[in-house]
Design a protein around this motif. Structure first.
Motif: not given
Length: 203
Positions: A1, A35, A84, A88, A110, A114
């Motif tokens: 990420m 996602r 989750e 997203w 979560n 992300n």
């Protein structure tokens, strides 16, 4: 990420408590296995009529909040189910930071996974950010200094664990963080197998 360092812009005000994940990411999104492309469902019960027509009075359907990267709400944001998909949907819409009084624990985790920074402020800080958001004034969230700055100069500090701060600033997740110790892990395995050689036969 990607790494999270700083975000600045107009915040989207959601002046509600106990916003649950069934609203943030309704059941229609649960069919998704990736996602990407879930921003259309973010706050769908509030953003759209049953026939899919946008509700013009909902903040995320109105400029400039429809391009917000920051969201502000009250206590227990992200309660309900552990899906989750809620994180997203926020990320796909473009939200990089949520400011609230408190979060459901799983939702908080979560968000971190992300690249969304969940900031907790005291009541006076949240109210000040909410007022700034409603007035279309810029809000800046800076992770290195752990601060939220308003356009009028007021600053509110927030806490975050050193481990989570490290992961966000460096854009790494749980797996990448663990792999940073790969050499130590392999060395331990070799020592362990040398001490208990019979384990090699069972591998």
């Amino acid at each position: 990420m990607g790494a999270f360092v700083n975000v600045k812009g107009i915040a989207a005000p959601i002046p509600l408590a106990n916003v649950n994940t069934d609203v943030i990411a309704p059941k229609e999104l649960m069919r998704a296995v990736t996602r990407k492309g879930l921003g259309w469902g973010l706050f769908r019960p509030y953003r759209f009529e049953a026939d899919g027509t946008p509700k013009p009075d909902f903040v995320l359907n109105r400029a400039p909040w429809n391009a917000a990267k920051i969201m502000v709400a009250y206590e227990n944001f992200g309660c309900g189910s552990s899906r989750e998909h809620a994180a997203w949907a926020l990320a796909d819409f473009g939200i990089e930071c949520v400011i609230a009084l408190s979060y459901a624990e799983i939702f908080n985790n979560n968000c971190i996974k992300n690249r969304i920074l969940p900031v907790v402020l005291e009541r006076d800080g949240v109210e000040a950010v909410m007022a700034s958001a409603q007035a279309c004034e810029e809000v800046e969230v800076d992770l290195p200094s752990q601060s939220v700055r308003l356009q009028d100069g007021r600053t509110f500090g927030f806490n975050i664990s050193p481990l989570l701060k490290h992961r966000l600033l460096n854009g790494i997740d749980d797996v990448a963080d663990t792999l940073a110790f790969e050499a130590d892990i392999l060395a331990f395995e070799e020592r362990h197998l040398a001490e208990l050689p019979w384990l090699r036969k069972s591998l």
